[in-house]
Design an enzyme around this catalytic site. Structure first.
Site, PDB file in Angstrom:
ATOM      1  NE  ARG A 101      -2.386   1.135   3.541  1.00  0.00           N
ATOM      2  CZ  ARG A 101      -3.036   1.546   5.273  1.00  0.00           C
ATOM      3  NH1 ARG A 101      -4.716   1.215   4.122  1.00  0.00           N
ATOM      4  NH2 ARG A 101      -2.707   1.345   5.613  1.00  0.00           N
ATOM      5  CB  THR A 105      -2.153   7.059  -2.434  1.00  0.00           C
ATOM      6  OG1 THR A 105      -1.295   6.137  -2.664  1.00  0.00           O
ATOM      7  CG2 THR A 105      -1.049   8.280  -3.097  1.00  0.00           C
ATOM      8  CG  ASP A 197       2.259  -2.987   9.381  1.00  0.00           C
ATOM      9  OD1 ASP A 197       1.953  -1.798   8.600  1.00  0.00           O
ATOM     10  OD2 ASP A 197       2.565  -3.792   8.581  1.00  0.00           O
ATOM     11  CG  ASP A 200       6.300  -3.380   9.764  1.00  0.00           C
ATOM     12  OD1 ASP A 200       6.661  -4.309   9.324  1.00  0.00           O
ATOM     13  OD2 ASP A 200       5.892  -2.281  10.177  1.00  0.00           O
TER      14      ASP A 200
END
Ligand code: PRP
Ligand code: URA
Length: 206
Positions: A101, A105, A197, A200
């Site tokens: 991603r 944006t 995340d 991560d």
């Protein structure tokens, strides 16, 4: 269709998964354990055919899966959902999709797949822990359809209402199976309360 698991074991493990103090090793284990339960639920309608079975006692009729199943993890975070499903469906094919991603944006950037020719699977389980804006899953499902896959199910861990709406708009034929539907996306596109995340936390790269 959206399916949110109500199973107490899933809900218990999901709370551990969300917890900021859960370390990388335990996080990966929990991703695997929850994925197994979700896959079990998502596969409840797989087609079967009768097969002859010889037990030590007599000839009988058993059942076997008829569909060729493909696991389609979206890199990176979907990778942790493959091994646990292989424990349940050892002969499933695995077809990776590379996507990340753009954090400004929030649009998915597609960088890898190896789909070519006729599809070699009847049903695809599209695997990605987080359905946030929905952009990544929408693009992954579109690519699977372009390849010619007729039946697709999305299996993830946590979905935001925004992502569910966008995915249903783009792919009303694809059911979504998750452990939880969360409250909303924050101003940087993260799911709240979420788990942070997912890539991560699985790979220790936070
Ligand atoms: C995360 C997650 C999904 C995507 C979800 O991946 O694993 O792929 O974001 O967001 P969306 O629904 O708004 O598209 P990320 O881009 O962080 O890549 P990574 O798995 O490599 O960390
Ligand atoms: N990707 C993640 O890993 N977590 C989120 O909350 C949103 C996107």
């Amino acid at each position: 269709m959206i399916y949110e698991s109500k199973h107490p074991l899933v809900r218990h493990k999901l709370s551990l998964l969300r917890d900021i103090s859960t370390d990388t090793k335990q996080f990966r284990e929990l991703v695997g354990e929850i994925t197994m339960f979700l896959c079990y639920e998502a596969c409840a309608d797989l087609e079967m055919e009768p097969i002859p079975v010889t037990t030590p006692m007599e000839e009988t009729t058993g059942e076997a899966l008829t569909s060729k199943i493909g696991l389609v993890p979206i890199l990176r975070a979907g990778i942790g959902m493959v091994e646990p499903i292989w424990l349940l469906i050892p002969n499933a094919q695995v077809w990776h999709i590379g996507m990340y991603r753009n954090e400004d944006t929030l649009e998915p950037v597609y960088y890898y797949d190896k789909f070519s020719g006729e599809p070699t699977i009847d049903i695809a389980l599209l695997l990605d822990p987080m359905l946030a804006t929905g952009g990544s899953a929408i693009a992954g499902a579109a690519r699977l359809k372009e390849w010619g896959v007729k039946k697709i199910k999305y299996v993830g861990l946590i979905a935001a209402p925004e992502g569910i709406a966008a995915f249903h708009d783009a792919h009303p034929d694809i059911p979504i199976h998750v452990a939880a539907i969360d409250s909303h996306l924050n101003n940087i596109g993260y799911i709240v309360p979420g788990l942070g995340d997912a890539g991560d936390r699985q790979f220790g790269t936070a």
